[in-house]
Structures are given as structure tokens and as C-alpha cells.
Design a protein around this motif. Sequence first.
Motif, PDB file in Angstrom:
ATOM      1  N   UNK A 116       0.815  -1.213   0.000  1.00 32.43           N
ATOM      2  CA  UNK A 116       0.000   0.000   0.000  1.00 32.43           C
ATOM      3  C   UNK A 116       0.850   1.266   0.000  1.00 32.43           C
ATOM      4  N   UNK A 133       1.160   2.660   7.293  1.00 36.89           N
ATOM      5  CA  UNK A 133       0.062   3.364   6.626  1.00 36.89           C
ATOM      6  C   UNK A 133      -0.600   4.351   7.588  1.00 36.89           C
ATOM      7  N   UNK A 136      -5.436  20.797  -5.975  1.00 36.38           N
ATOM      8  CA  UNK A 136      -6.287  19.663  -6.309  1.00 36.38           C
ATOM      9  C   UNK A 136      -5.594  18.746  -7.307  1.00 36.38           C
ATOM     10  N   UNK A 143      -2.529   8.259  -6.035  1.00 39.33           N
ATOM     11  CA  UNK A 143      -2.873   6.909  -6.464  1.00 39.33           C
ATOM     12  C   UNK A 143      -2.096   6.369  -7.665  1.00 39.33           C
ATOM     13  N   UNK A 199     -10.221  18.454 -11.891  1.00 41.95           N
ATOM     14  CA  UNK A 199      -8.800  18.418 -11.558  1.00 41.95           C
ATOM     15  C   UNK A 199      -8.300  16.976 -11.680  1.00 41.95           C
ATOM     16  N   UNK A 256      -6.161  15.327 -10.139  1.00 41.69           N
ATOM     17  CA  UNK A 256      -6.014  14.604  -8.884  1.00 41.69           C
ATOM     18  C   UNK A 256      -7.315  13.925  -8.469  1.00 41.69           C
ATOM     19  N   UNK A 257      -8.440  14.564  -8.788  1.00 44.17           N
ATOM     20  CA  UNK A 257      -9.736  13.971  -8.480  1.00 44.17           C
ATOM     21  C   UNK A 257      -9.958  12.747  -9.363  1.00 44.17           C
ATOM     22  N   UNK A 260      -8.008   9.871  -8.173  1.00 45.29           N
ATOM     23  CA  UNK A 260      -8.588   9.334  -6.934  1.00 45.29           C
ATOM     24  C   UNK A 260      -9.792   8.462  -7.243  1.00 45.29           C
ATOM     25  N   UNK A 261     -10.558   8.855  -8.252  1.00 43.77           N
ATOM     26  CA  UNK A 261     -11.739   8.056  -8.611  1.00 43.77           C
ATOM     27  C   UNK A 261     -11.302   6.678  -9.111  1.00 43.77           C
ATOM     28  N   UNK A 279      -9.123   4.847  -5.710  1.00 39.86           N
ATOM     29  CA  UNK A 279      -9.715   4.396  -4.457  1.00 39.86           C
ATOM     30  C   UNK A 279     -10.190   2.939  -4.521  1.00 39.86           C
ATOM     31  N   UNK A 335      -7.161   0.731  -4.294  1.00 37.65           N
ATOM     32  CA  UNK A 335      -6.625   0.684  -2.934  1.00 37.65           C
ATOM     33  C   UNK A 335      -7.422  -0.313  -2.097  1.00 37.65           C
ATOM     34  N   UNK A 336      -8.748  -0.214  -2.211  1.00 39.81           N
ATOM     35  CA  UNK A 336      -9.606  -1.102  -1.426  1.00 39.81           C
ATOM     36  C   UNK A 336      -9.363  -2.552  -1.821  1.00 39.81           C
ATOM     37  N   UNK A 346      -6.186  -3.650  -0.205  1.00 38.45           N
ATOM     38  CA  UNK A 346      -6.346  -3.770   1.251  1.00 38.45           C
ATOM     39  C   UNK A 346      -7.170  -5.009   1.595  1.00 38.45           C
ATOM     40  N   UNK A 368      -8.308  -4.234   8.873  1.00 37.15           N
ATOM     41  CA  UNK A 368      -8.825  -4.029   7.523  1.00 37.15           C
ATOM     42  C   UNK A 368      -9.729  -2.808   7.495  1.00 37.15           C
ATOM     43  N   UNK A 406      -7.593   0.339   7.463  1.00 36.78           N
ATOM     44  CA  UNK A 406      -6.913   0.518   6.170  1.00 36.78           C
ATOM     45  C   UNK A 406      -7.889   0.988   5.106  1.00 36.78           C
ATOM     46  N   UNK A 407      -9.021   0.307   5.022  1.00 38.53           N
ATOM     47  CA  UNK A 407      -9.992   0.683   3.999  1.00 38.53           C
ATOM     48  C   UNK A 407     -10.544   2.064   4.286  1.00 38.53           C
ATOM     49  N   UNK A 439      -8.890   4.493   5.591  1.00 39.12           N
ATOM     50  CA  UNK A 439      -7.888   5.464   5.136  1.00 39.12           C
ATOM     51  C   UNK A 439      -7.993   5.650   3.621  1.00 39.12           C
ATOM     52  N   UNK A 440      -8.169   4.541   2.912  1.00 36.12           N
ATOM     53  CA  UNK A 440      -8.316   4.638   1.459  1.00 36.12           C
ATOM     54  C   UNK A 440      -9.536   5.445   1.067  1.00 36.12           C
ATOM     55  N   UNK A 486      -9.993   9.073  -0.965  1.00 32.11           N
ATOM     56  CA  UNK A 486     -10.899   9.285  -2.090  1.00 32.11           C
ATOM     57  C   UNK A 486     -11.910  10.388  -1.804  1.00 32.11           C
ATOM     58  N   UNK A 488     -10.509  13.842  -2.029  1.00 34.39           N
ATOM     59  CA  UNK A 488     -10.392  14.311  -3.405  1.00 34.39           C
ATOM     60  C   UNK A 488     -11.738  14.834  -3.898  1.00 34.39           C
ATOM     61  N   UNK A 539     -12.329  18.221  -2.422  1.00 31.70           N
ATOM     62  CA  UNK A 539     -11.555  19.234  -3.138  1.00 31.70           C
ATOM     63  C   UNK A 539     -12.245  19.595  -4.446  1.00 31.70           C
ATOM     64  N   UNK A 540     -12.736  18.587  -5.113  1.00 41.65           N
ATOM     65  CA  UNK A 540     -13.443  18.791  -6.366  1.00 41.65           C
ATOM     66  C   UNK A 540     -14.615  19.757  -6.172  1.00 41.65           C
ATOM     67  N   UNK A 584     -13.321  23.274  -5.612  1.00 51.33           N
ATOM     68  CA  UNK A 584     -12.806  23.903  -6.823  1.00 51.33           C
ATOM     69  C   UNK A 584     -13.962  24.368  -7.697  1.00 51.33           C
TER      70      UNK A 584
END
Lengths: 335, 334
Positions: free
Chosen positions: A92, A155, A188, A264, A313, A315-316, A319-320, A323, A326-327, A330, B150, B153-154, B156-157, B161, B164, B167-168, B171
Amino acid sequence: MMYISNNTKTKCIFVIVSSFLLVVSFILSLSTGQTAISFSDTLKALFQYNPADTEHVIVRTSRLTRAVIAMVIGASLAVSGALMQALTKNPLAAPDILGINAGAIFFIVFSITFFPLHSLVHFMWIAFLGASIAAISVYSLGAVGNNSLSSIKIVLAGAAISALFTSFTQGLLVIDEQRLQSVLFWLAGSVAGREMDMLLPVLPFLAVGWIIAVFLGGSVNILLLGEEMAKGLGQRVFMVKILIGLVVVFLAGSSVAIGGAIGFIGLIVPHIARGLTNSDYRWLIPLSAILGASLLLLSDVVARIVIMPQEVPIGVMTAIIGTPFFIYIARKGLK
Amino acid sequence: MQTPQVKCKTNWKAYIIISILVILLFIVSLAFGSTTISIQELWNHLILQSNQHDFTINVLRLPRALLALLVGAALGAAGLILQSVIKNPLASPDIIGITAGGSFGALCFIVFLLGVFSIKLLPIAAILGAAVVAALVYLLSWKNGVTPVRLVLIGIGIAAGMNAMVTFMVVFSETAVTTKAYLWLTGSLYGATINDVLQMSLWFSSFFLMALLLAKVMEVLELGDELAISLGVRVQLLRFALLFISVGLAGAAVAFAGGIGFIGLIAPHIAKKLVRYSLLHLLPITAMVGGLMLMSADLIGRTVFIPLDIPAGVFTASIGAPFFIYLLYKNRHT
């Protein structure tokens, strides 16, 4: 884990295929946007430039810079993530998850608040400093105790450091409203709105970083056999680790200086590359660079067209995509 | 091990000390700011009903201090419940993304629905956002049951997300909204009104009461699912109810003061140092400690750097992150 390839030939093929993907993404990135430009015109703009043609100008100015930046950042983040995952032995690990990006961002925002800085080279070194501080804190926190560098601990340490720096950044920006407006889009994560002239002085430094990373591949392979084994084989483990750390921090920091918080990429790409190369870091690192560049180019293309005439942006966007990934990792389980 | 009797005594001591601290801090909060009000004048105002400082005290400082107390209390209690339910001392609403979910819900409401519905519904949007994220984290961590590691961790992930997405939204909000939204996201009590205080106290007291009623069964749950089931506790239902309360508290806090981090993490740990481990006592003490923390953070933010008003969230994070690191270090062998 299933490994697809075991011999050099298949690895070569993967590199060629992904390079092809990179070229396609690059041309796609030059041709899509508010004014759609045909592939042939795009190629003409590159090779038979005609300054009188508006479409050519669009391709050569704003879009080319943008595409180059996306490639540079994508490659740097992916390589940084790959090395980081090797160094921490944690699937991770990535510059954004472990708080390194947040450290770099805070240092940049701090210095533009108090000093009149404009050159990207300056930002790059400041970001390097911030990224180093964050990295050292997270790594040393993760390394204390019996179960050193256990996945969850590092983490969590990353999440805490990240939260700390993020709220410092927010504090600085809340005080200074005008600056907030100007840096918000960068914050962003964005590959747009930079000039080629600003980027060029940074490129040689990054190139050095990439080259060192590629040459580290063999040493990383040995290191991954275990430290005892690596020492037995005559490797100066400590030096190698320090070098890896420096490259990681430098590449991640520079990416932030150029494009802000793009997450990511450093997490996803090394996993794909690992599947394709059987964890052979001599191949994994260059492949990560190529795939990272392609992925960020493609994300940028999508970010540009989903809500036209505005853009998401980048970065968004990452992230989409990132994420769920990542899951997935994990859930798949950690040590 | 101390004997229970001795600890019972310290329980009351803890209540008294913390109450005194809360009152003291409250008075200091009323007195300090860009104009300092002396104790004498404060006395005149509160007891003798003089109206020399009506505006400063009644409109500016009183609501702000009260809201800080309530929001801090809600966050502390939310953290305590969460830590108890998922049996992890490192959990807190902000680390596993619940706060970010609340922020996202609230921002969606501000950007899309504000013309349609009254601003009074904002807490509901924030709570809904927080609930959706909490449910998502819980479901995604499910794999033959939920393990705390778990889940964290999830979380945090998901938090990354959600941040973000937040932030979107920032903006893309209009320029006039952006600065306000950003200030609010950092976690600030700037511009609190007495109306906010009344609403928040309603949300807080209803959820907190529920938590107090469940405190005894919650302790049973901490002994482990199997034991709790054999003692006749409906484990799944209870866990759901507790998560709901925790999310409600955190969501309401987000709605009124934005993304204030780390109080949910730290306040329970401080409270556990102060009282014997009994959730019935821990809940109020944690709430008071949380309130105390946020009141001090806000007081520092608006007095030390005059004329700047630095969001309280910055201070809670700068105290909170090192504390979190200490916790990690303390739990290093696990």
C-alpha cells in the motif's frame, strides 16, 4: 499471484506494447479537448508545424506542454511508488498514502506565502525538503518496535503525517484568501496552465532521477531477497536504501512541485507492472515509468472531456480510479 | 491494580476538576479577544446585567464558546464509541473518512440544494454523507467478518478518495463560496450564532442520551461477540445502533464546525487516564475533555495571532498528530 512472464522475450514485448500505448495516449491527449483535432492534423502539427494554423498552435502550445507534464509526473510518481513499495515491503506504499506529497505541498505553500518565489526549480528543491521530512518521519515511525514496518503501522503513520501537514496547509491558505484562489486548482492536482519554459529547467534533474532509478533495479532485486542475504552477496545495504529513499523523495517532491496533489498513480502502476514482470525490478522500474506516463495522460484526457467545457482536476480523476484499487489491495490482505 | 473503591473516589474528582476547567476556560473565552474584557466588567455583564459589552459577549463570544464546547463534546463521544465498537484505539471519525463523508454531504447540499431547501437541513445532509461513508467502509471491510485492521486501512483509502471529492466540490463552487467552504472544511467556529448553538445542542443531546442508555450493553459488547451473544445481546443490531450514534454525532459536528480532526482520537485516551473504565462515566468525561480541547484550540486560534483568526482545526491537528504518533509508538509491538 500469477506471473505472466518469466523470460526476457515476453518482458521485451510488454515494454514495446506499453510504449505503443504511451504513444497512442500522447497523441490522444494532443487531439482531444474543447476543440477536437483530428489525428492527422495533430501529427502534422508535430512534424510539419504551420504557425498560421490555429489548430497547430493549440497543439504546439497548451496541449503539448500539458501532455509532457502529464508524462513527466506520471512516470515520476509511478517509479517513486515502485521503489517505495520495495523499500517498505508494503503493497500500500505510495507517495500520497505515506504523507510525502502532503509534506511537499505544505513546504511549497509555506514558502510562497513568505518568500517571493517563482521558479519551478526553487519549488522543486523546497518540495524535496518537505517530502524528505515527511518521509523520514513516516519511515522512522513505521520502523520502531518489534513488528517493524508492519503494513498497518506505516500506513497509519502516513495518514497521521498527511493529516498534520494538510491542516497546516489549510491554516496558511485560510489566512490568505487571494493566494487560496490561485493555488487551489494546483492543490487539487493539475497538469494544466504551466509554461514549457518553466518546465524545461526541471527536466534534467528528473531525468537523472529516472536514470538512477533504472540502474537501481538490480540492487533492489537483491535487497528484496532479504537484508542478510543482500549483505552476504556483498551489497552495501544501507547505502542502497539511502539511495532508494533519495530517489523516491526527489521524484515524488518534484511531481508535487509541478502538478500538486496527484494521488494513487504511485500506488496502482507498480502493481500492474509487477504482475507483468514477475517482480524483476530491472524491468519493473522502466515499465512502471512508461505505464505511469500513459495512465496519467489518459486520466488527463478523461478529466478534460467528462464535464466540458470545464475540467475535473486530474487529482480527483486519479482518486476516482485509485480508491477502488486501494480497497482491492487492502482486502486482498496484508501481512 | 487499584481497588474499585479508590477509583470510585477518583471518578468524582475527575468530574469536579474537568467541570472547573470547563468553567474557567469558558470565562477566559468570554474575556479575551481583540478587545479584552476585565473580570469586573464580565461580572457586571453576567450578574448585574450591564449592557456595556452586549454585542461582544452575547453575539460574538458566547455562541462561539458554547458551540466549541458542544462540537468538541460530540466529536469526543463519537470517537469513544467508534473506538469501542471496532476495538481499535487508533480509530477516529476523521481517520477513517467519516468526517470527509460529512463534509462532502454538506458541500453537496450547499452547492446543489441550498436554493431548494432551508439551511436548517444542512446537518441532515452532513449526517447522511457521514452515514453513507461509514456504511461503505464497513461493508467493504467485510470479508468473513470485519477485522479492525482491515477496517482502518480501507477507511484510510476511502478517506483519501473522499478528500479528493471534497476538493473537487470546492474547486467547482463559485469563487465567493470557495473561500467560505475552504475555511469551513479546515474546521472553524468563526461566525457561530446562538441559533447554531441551539440546533447543535438538540442534535448532541439526543444522540448523547442514546449513547448513555446503551453504555452498559456496550461494555458487554467489548468483551467479545460470542460472550455478548451468550449474554443475550443482539450484537449486530447493537453494533449498528452504536455506529449510527457515532456517525450522527460526528456528522452533526461537521455540519456546524467543519472538518475538525483528531479530537475524536485523543479525547477518549485522555478520559481513560482520568476515570475507571466504565463507559457510563467515560462518555460524559470524554465529551467534556473534547469540549475543553476544542474550546482551547479556538481560543488560541482567535487570540494568539490577532488580527488573524486561525481555524481551530489547525490546532487540533497540530496537537493531535504528535499524539497519534505517540499512540503508534506505544502500540509498536502489536
